[in-house]
Structures are given as C-alpha cells and as structure tokens.
Design an enzyme around this catalytic site. Structure first.
Site, PDB file in Angstrom:
ATOM      1  N   PHE A  22       0.935  -1.266   0.002  1.00 36.66           N
ATOM      2  CA  PHE A  22       0.057  -0.002   0.115  1.00 36.66           C
ATOM      3  C   PHE A  22       0.855   1.119  -0.015  1.00 36.66           C
ATOM      4  CE2 PHE A  22      -1.668   2.848   3.492  1.00 36.66           C
ATOM      5  CZ  PHE A  22      -2.505   3.579   2.736  1.00 36.66           C
ATOM      6  N   VAL A  23       1.607   1.379   1.019  1.00 38.28           N
ATOM      7  CA  VAL A  23       2.490   2.852   1.016  1.00 38.28           C
ATOM      8  C   VAL A  23       3.573   2.638   0.049  1.00 38.28           C
ATOM      9  CG1 VAL A  23       4.270   4.118   2.399  1.00 38.28           C
ATOM     10  CG2 VAL A  23       2.119   3.173   3.451  1.00 38.28           C
ATOM     11  N   ASN A  43       7.853  -9.513  -1.951  1.00 35.46           N
ATOM     12  CA  ASN A  43       7.827 -11.082  -2.249  1.00 35.46           C
ATOM     13  C   ASN A  43       6.109 -11.336  -2.198  1.00 35.46           C
ATOM     14  OD1 ASN A  43       6.531 -10.548   0.651  1.00 35.46           O
ATOM     15  ND2 ASN A  43       7.664 -12.291   1.456  1.00 35.46           N
ATOM     16  N   ALA A 123      10.886   1.956   7.609  1.00 35.20           N
ATOM     17  CA  ALA A 123       9.742   2.148   8.006  1.00 35.20           C
ATOM     18  C   ALA A 123       9.417   1.727   9.530  1.00 35.20           C
ATOM     19  CB  ALA A 123       8.943   1.574   7.026  1.00 35.20           C
ATOM     20  N   TYR A 154       5.538  -8.099  15.882  1.00 34.68           N
ATOM     21  CA  TYR A 154       5.713  -7.007  14.934  1.00 34.68           C
ATOM     22  C   TYR A 154       6.368  -5.755  15.930  1.00 34.68           C
ATOM     23  CZ  TYR A 154       4.106  -3.147  12.082  1.00 34.68           C
ATOM     24  OH  TYR A 154       3.924  -1.948  11.307  1.00 34.68           O
ATOM     25  N   THR A 184      -2.018   4.719   8.951  1.00 39.70           N
ATOM     26  CA  THR A 184      -2.135   5.419   7.536  1.00 39.70           C
ATOM     27  C   THR A 184      -2.937   4.475   6.541  1.00 39.70           C
ATOM     28  OG1 THR A 184       0.224   6.408   7.817  1.00 39.70           O
ATOM     29  CG2 THR A 184      -0.667   6.191   5.475  1.00 39.70           C
ATOM     30  N   ARG A 195      -7.211  -3.857   8.309  1.00 39.20           N
ATOM     31  CA  ARG A 195      -7.175  -2.883   9.016  1.00 39.20           C
ATOM     32  C   ARG A 195      -8.234  -1.966   9.179  1.00 39.20           C
ATOM     33  NH1 ARG A 195      -1.097  -0.632   7.196  1.00 39.20           N
ATOM     34  NH2 ARG A 195      -1.689  -1.921   5.328  1.00 39.20           N
TER      35      ARG A 195
HETATM   36  P1  NAD Z   1       1.380  -3.568   3.179  1.00 42.01           P
HETATM   37  O1  NAD Z   1       1.230  -4.861   3.933  1.00 42.01           O
HETATM   38  O2  NAD Z   1       0.507  -3.102   2.248  1.00 42.01           O
HETATM   39  O3  NAD Z   1       2.868  -3.524   2.483  1.00 42.01           O
HETATM   40  C1  NAD Z   1       4.123  -4.281   2.802  1.00 42.01           C
HETATM   41  C2  NAD Z   1       4.782  -4.770   1.442  1.00 42.01           C
HETATM   42  O4  NAD Z   1       5.857  -5.519   2.240  1.00 42.01           O
HETATM   43  C3  NAD Z   1       3.666  -5.720   0.781  1.00 42.01           C
HETATM   44  O5  NAD Z   1       3.929  -5.525  -0.344  1.00 42.01           O
HETATM   45  C4  NAD Z   1       4.321  -7.165   1.279  1.00 42.01           C
HETATM   46  O6  NAD Z   1       4.313  -8.300   0.023  1.00 42.01           O
HETATM   47  C5  NAD Z   1       5.704  -6.667   1.595  1.00 42.01           C
HETATM   48  N1  NAD Z   1       6.685  -7.941   2.031  1.00 42.01           N
HETATM   49  C6  NAD Z   1       6.223  -8.339   3.476  1.00 42.01           C
HETATM   50  N2  NAD Z   1       7.220  -8.999   3.796  1.00 42.01           N
HETATM   51  C7  NAD Z   1       8.271  -9.198   2.827  1.00 42.01           C
HETATM   52  C8  NAD Z   1       9.261  -9.862   2.806  1.00 42.01           C
HETATM   53  N3  NAD Z   1       9.838 -10.744   3.599  1.00 42.01           N
HETATM   54  N4  NAD Z   1      10.169  -9.579   1.442  1.00 42.01           N
HETATM   55  C9  NAD Z   1       9.676  -8.832   0.518  1.00 42.01           C
HETATM   56  N5  NAD Z   1       8.756  -8.131   0.780  1.00 42.01           N
HETATM   57  C10 NAD Z   1       7.850  -8.495   1.776  1.00 42.01           C
HETATM   58  O7  NAD Z   1       1.526  -2.554   4.552  1.00 42.01           O
HETATM   59  P2  NAD Z   1       2.065  -0.851   4.504  1.00 42.01           P
HETATM   60  O8  NAD Z   1       0.861  -0.270   5.212  1.00 42.01           O
HETATM   61  O9  NAD Z   1       2.258  -0.382   2.955  1.00 42.01           O
HETATM   62  O10 NAD Z   1       3.262  -0.767   5.252  1.00 42.01           O
HETATM   63  C11 NAD Z   1       4.636  -0.491   4.797  1.00 42.01           C
HETATM   64  C12 NAD Z   1       5.548  -0.272   5.708  1.00 42.01           C
HETATM   65  O11 NAD Z   1       5.190   0.872   6.674  1.00 42.01           O
HETATM   66  C13 NAD Z   1       5.792  -1.525   6.714  1.00 42.01           C
HETATM   67  O12 NAD Z   1       7.021  -1.775   6.858  1.00 42.01           O
HETATM   68  C14 NAD Z   1       4.800  -1.198   7.719  1.00 42.01           C
HETATM   69  O13 NAD Z   1       5.300  -1.827   9.364  1.00 42.01           O
HETATM   70  C15 NAD Z   1       5.023   0.389   7.941  1.00 42.01           C
HETATM   71  N6  NAD Z   1       4.086   1.081   8.745  1.00 42.01           N
HETATM   72  C16 NAD Z   1       2.879   1.155   7.994  1.00 42.01           C
HETATM   73  C17 NAD Z   1       1.912   1.749   8.842  1.00 42.01           C
HETATM   74  C18 NAD Z   1       0.424   1.887   8.109  1.00 42.01           C
HETATM   75  O14 NAD Z   1      -0.459   2.483   8.873  1.00 42.01           O
HETATM   76  N7  NAD Z   1       0.162   1.891   6.760  1.00 42.01           N
HETATM   77  C19 NAD Z   1       2.111   2.031  10.078  1.00 42.01           C
HETATM   78  C20 NAD Z   1       3.215   1.906  10.734  1.00 42.01           C
HETATM   79  C21 NAD Z   1       4.255   1.208   9.984  1.00 42.01           C
HETATM   80  N1  UDP Z   2     -10.584  -2.388  14.723  1.00 35.13           N
HETATM   81  C1  UDP Z   2     -11.866  -2.508  14.664  1.00 35.13           C
HETATM   82  N2  UDP Z   2     -12.443  -3.299  13.695  1.00 35.13           N
HETATM   83  C2  UDP Z   2     -11.961  -3.826  12.575  1.00 35.13           C
HETATM   84  C3  UDP Z   2     -10.686  -3.688  12.522  1.00 35.13           C
HETATM   85  C4  UDP Z   2      -9.781  -2.874  13.486  1.00 35.13           C
HETATM   86  O1  UDP Z   2     -12.662  -2.094  15.629  1.00 35.13           O
HETATM   87  O2  UDP Z   2     -12.419  -4.442  11.947  1.00 35.13           O
HETATM   88  C5  UDP Z   2      -9.870  -1.602  15.809  1.00 35.13           C
HETATM   89  C6  UDP Z   2      -8.541  -2.375  16.576  1.00 35.13           C
HETATM   90  O3  UDP Z   2      -9.053  -3.133  17.363  1.00 35.13           O
HETATM   91  C7  UDP Z   2      -7.952  -1.308  16.918  1.00 35.13           C
HETATM   92  C8  UDP Z   2      -8.028  -0.288  15.904  1.00 35.13           C
HETATM   93  O4  UDP Z   2      -9.601  -0.395  14.993  1.00 35.13           O
HETATM   94  O5  UDP Z   2      -8.302  -0.663  18.277  1.00 35.13           O
HETATM   95  C9  UDP Z   2      -6.992  -0.075  14.707  1.00 35.13           C
HETATM   96  O6  UDP Z   2      -6.678  -1.284  14.244  1.00 35.13           O
HETATM   97  P1  UDP Z   2      -5.724  -1.727  13.020  1.00 35.13           P
HETATM   98  O7  UDP Z   2      -5.962  -3.059  12.883  1.00 35.13           O
HETATM   99  O8  UDP Z   2      -6.294  -0.679  11.693  1.00 35.13           O
HETATM  100  O9  UDP Z   2      -4.587  -1.165  13.512  1.00 35.13           O
HETATM  101  P2  UDP Z   2      -3.464  -1.049  14.743  1.00 35.13           P
HETATM  102  O10 UDP Z   2      -3.552   0.448  15.226  1.00 35.13           O
HETATM  103  O11 UDP Z   2      -4.335  -1.642  15.932  1.00 35.13           O
HETATM  104  O12 UDP Z   2      -2.363  -1.655  14.424  1.00 35.13           O
END
Ligand code: NAD
Ligand code: UDP
Length: 346
Positions: A22-23, A43, A123, A154, A184, A195
């Site tokens: 996604f990001v 992957n 990240a 995690y 995000t 999420r």
């Molecule tokens: P996402 O799950 O949509 O994207 C993660 C990507 O990483 C996917 O394309 C997945 O296939 C790839 N991936 C996972 N394991 C892998 C591996 N072993 N080798 C290669 N690719 C791999 O999640 P996102 O929301 O896009 O998050 C991106 C990054 O930002 C992550 O590191 C996540 O922890 C961090 N992050 C995101 C949020 C958010 O709210 N979106 C919040 C905190 C941190």
């Molecule tokens: N949550 C919820 N219903 C859903 C998915 C999530 O009530 O279908 C709640 C979850 O328990 C948490 C918050 O929404 O309190 C955010 O959850 P998310 O999985 O998006 O991310 P988190 O911040 O917990 O990693």
C-alpha cells in the site's frame, strides 16, 4: 549555484522494499514522477502486482520478487525499507516470518546501504510505543510493549530493527533515518487487508455489519497516504543534523473507533449496523503522535483531513469492489484479549 539550490532535483537510483504494498506503491509513484529511477523488491505476501503495474511502462521502474529476509544486492543512492506486513491480521498469521522480515530485512537493507554508501530509511511504527501510558506519544517515550504476546512479533521486530539501525551508526559512517509511522490509510489497501479503515469501508459498501472490536472507545490518529509519502521523502532528503533520530509521522487528529465507524457509515450512506466483537489481545487503548520534531526538523505536517482522505479511499474501494466481481471478506484478528476471553467464558 548547485542543481539542488536551483530547485532541480538530481535523478537518483532508489531502492524501495515492499514496493508492491500500500505505502510502497504510492512512494514509488511519487519518486518516479520526480524523475528518479526506482527499483522495487517484494515477495507479494500482502502486496499486489496490480499496485505497481501502471508504473512499469514509465521506463524508470523495475520490480523484482525477493524475500528481504534473504540477503540481496542492489546498487542504490537511497533505500526505503518498507517490506513488512503491517496489518495485525496478516503479521499475526505468520509471526515467525514477521520477526524474520523485520530484523533480517533491516539487516540486509543496512548491509546494502553500507556497501554502496546509500542513505537508508526504516519504516518503523507507532507500535514501538505499545499500549502507551504517555499521550500524545513523543519520540523520547520508550513505550509500553508486551514482549511476549500476540503483537510482539511486529512490535519487537520493529524495535529490534531500530536497535540495529542505531548499532550500525555506532560502527559505520552510515546515514540512517527512522520514520515512526502512525496509522495510515488510502487507496491501494487490499480489500482483505484487515486494518480498520479498509475493513469499515468495505463492510459499509457491502452493506455488512461493521465490526467494532471491544467497545470502540479506543482511539487512533489516521494519516492519509499522500501526507505520509511527503513526510518520508522529506525525511530521506534531510541532512544528518535534522534526521538521524527517530521521527513520528502521523496525523494528530484523534478519533475513537466508534467515531470512525459513524463517519464511514455517513459518507457511504450505508445501512450497515454496528456489531461488537471481542477486543484483540494487547490492543492499544489510545494513540496520537506528537509531531513537533517532524514539524521543526522537516517543515512537515499533514494536510489532508480525515473526511477528505476517506472520500478518496471510499471512491477507490467502490471501484475495486465493482471490478473485483466477487466480494472479498475483510480479514480480522482472531486472537482476543485474555480479559475478553474470560468475560466471554464467564
Ligand atoms: P503492506 O502490507 O500493504 O505492504 C508491505 C509490503 O511488504 C507488501 O507488498 C508485502 O508483500 C511486502 N513484504 C512483506 N514481507 C516481505 C518480505 N519478507 N520480503 C519482501 N517483501 C515483503 O503495508 P503498508 O501499510 O504499505 O506498510 C509499509 C511499511 O510501513 C511496513 O514496514 C509497515 O510496518 C510500515 N508501517 C505502516 C503503517 C500504516 O499504517 N500503513 C503504520 C506503521 C508502519
Ligand atoms: N478495529 C476494529 N474493527 C476492525 C478492525 C480494527 O474495531 O474491523 C480496531 C482495532 O481493534 C484497533 C483499531 O481498530 O483498536 C485499529 O486497528 P488496526 O488493525 O487498523 O491497526 P492497529 O493500530 O491496531 O495496528
């Protein structure tokens, strides 16, 4: 006058791990639009080729399937290490892989950066603060994480990655960046991502029950993906004096999960009803970033309101569901908090 001073960005070769996520897909798109050559690794565990297929024709983008828990080599000027499942439903489905990806993925990104003298950005996440006892969360808060629970793969995986970044800096002259990303959302989240924002929108559009975990009084702060990408790029561009310490990136607007559900129902005009399910284990009760460091050091603050971001995200899912044919069920976390198990059993 240098190219940078004239406002002309120099074209760089930039490696993005997790590029099909996604990001990652939004970041790749921005970097390509700014004239850079982008190499993506993924992957496809939680990402999708469809997220980046439109970038392949640009001539500035290459995508390679690779698991970042295994060593790799790429020449790059900058590395964004985003590879890691981020949804609790997915990172808890394969917890050992989540820890391998978090720690070994960070190690391999640092080794490649070291070998080609690249800047490297990790990240990281607001999950390093766990279920926080300080509110809002500043970067110097050390957190309240359960190291032996459902979210530990995690939370501790990401904390170990930060420790590794710190350790590399002690031993090598490497320019490292750590973004602590808060919740995000936006287009290109998967329908079954699990999420809260994508779950609620998909459920509302399908006319299904909206699944509130617990009583819905827990809070989160929701950042639109364009704002996050801007913050990540500013952090990468910052000099060592502005950007070596971890930096929170998130939108300080704070909402309860019930408020989010009500907003999504209102904006979609849905007839969905709320259903209350057990709260997952160790679910943080409140979360809101203190973004003063990002504001002062990067001149960054989010611009997109929750309503404006939800509008774009709802449009995206309306389209995704209409072309998808069959309607995928949103994923959910199945492991509930011990207190909820007890009260259910009793
Ligand atoms: P996402 O799950 O949509 O994207 C993660 C990507 O990483 C996917 O394309 C997945 O296939 C790839 N991936 C996972 N394991 C892998 C591996 N072993 N080798 C290669 N690719 C791999 O999640 P996102 O929301 O896009 O998050 C991106 C990054 O930002 C992550 O590191 C996540 O922890 C961090 N992050 C995101 C949020 C958010 O709210 N979106 C919040 C905190 C941190
Ligand atoms: N949550 C919820 N219903 C859903 C998915 C999530 O009530 O279908 C709640 C979850 O328990 C948490 C918050 O929404 O309190 C955010 O959850 P998310 O999985 O998006 O991310 P988190 O911040 O917990 O990693």
């Amino acid at each position: 006058m240098s190219m940078m001073e004239m406002g002309i960005a120099m074209s760089k070769t930039i490696l993005v791990t997790g590029a099909a996520g996604f990001v990652g897909s939004h970041l790749c798109e921005r970097l390509i639009n700014e004239g850079h050559n982008v190499k993506g690794l993924d992957n496809y565990y939680t990402g999708a080729k469809a997220n980046v297929s439109h970038l392949l024709d640009s001539g500035s983008f290459q995508m390679r399937r690779h698991d970042v828990a295994k060593p790799y080599w790429e020449q790059a000027d900058e590395i964004y290490n985003l590879a890691c499942p981020a949804s609790p439903a997915h990172y808890q489905a394969s917890p050992v892989d989540t820890m391998r990806t978090s720690f070994l993925g960070a190690l391999h990104a640092l080794e490649v950066a070291s070998a080609c003298n690249a800047k490297v950005l990790q990240a990281s996440t607001s999950e390093v603060y766990g279920d926080p006892s300080v509110h809002p969360q500043p970067e110097d808060y050390w957190g309240n994480v359960n190291p032996y629970g459902e979210r530990a793969c995690y939370d501790e995986g990401k904390r170990s990655a930060e420790a590794l970044f710190y350790s590399f800096r002690q031993e090598r002259p490497l320019e490292t960046k750590i973004a602590r990303i808060f919740n995000t959302y936006g287009p290109r989240m998967q329908i079954n991502d699990g999420r809260v924002v994508s779950n609620f929108i998909v459920q509302a559009l399908n006319g299904e029950d909206i699944t509130i975990y617990g009583e819905g009084n827990q809070t989160r702060s929701f950042c639109y993906v364009d704002d996050l990408v801007e913050g990540l790029m500013r952090l990468m561009r910052s000099g060592p004096e502005q950007g070596c310490e971890p930096i929170n990136l998130g939108n300080p607007g704070e909402f309860t999960i019930l408020e989010l559900a009500e907003q999504v129902i209102k904006m979609t005009g849905s007839s969905s009803k709320l259903v209350f399910l057990p709260l997952p284990a160790d679910d943080p009760k409140q979360r809101k970033p203190d973004i003063r460091r990002a504001t002062v050091n990067l001149g960054w603050e989010p611009k997109v309101s929750l309503k404006a971001g939800l509008e774009k995200t709802i449009d995206y899912f309306e389209h995704a569901l209409s072309v998808g044919g069959t309607v995928a069920k949103p994923a959910r976390v199945t492991k509930v908090a011990a207190s909820a198990q007890i009260s259910l059993a009793g």
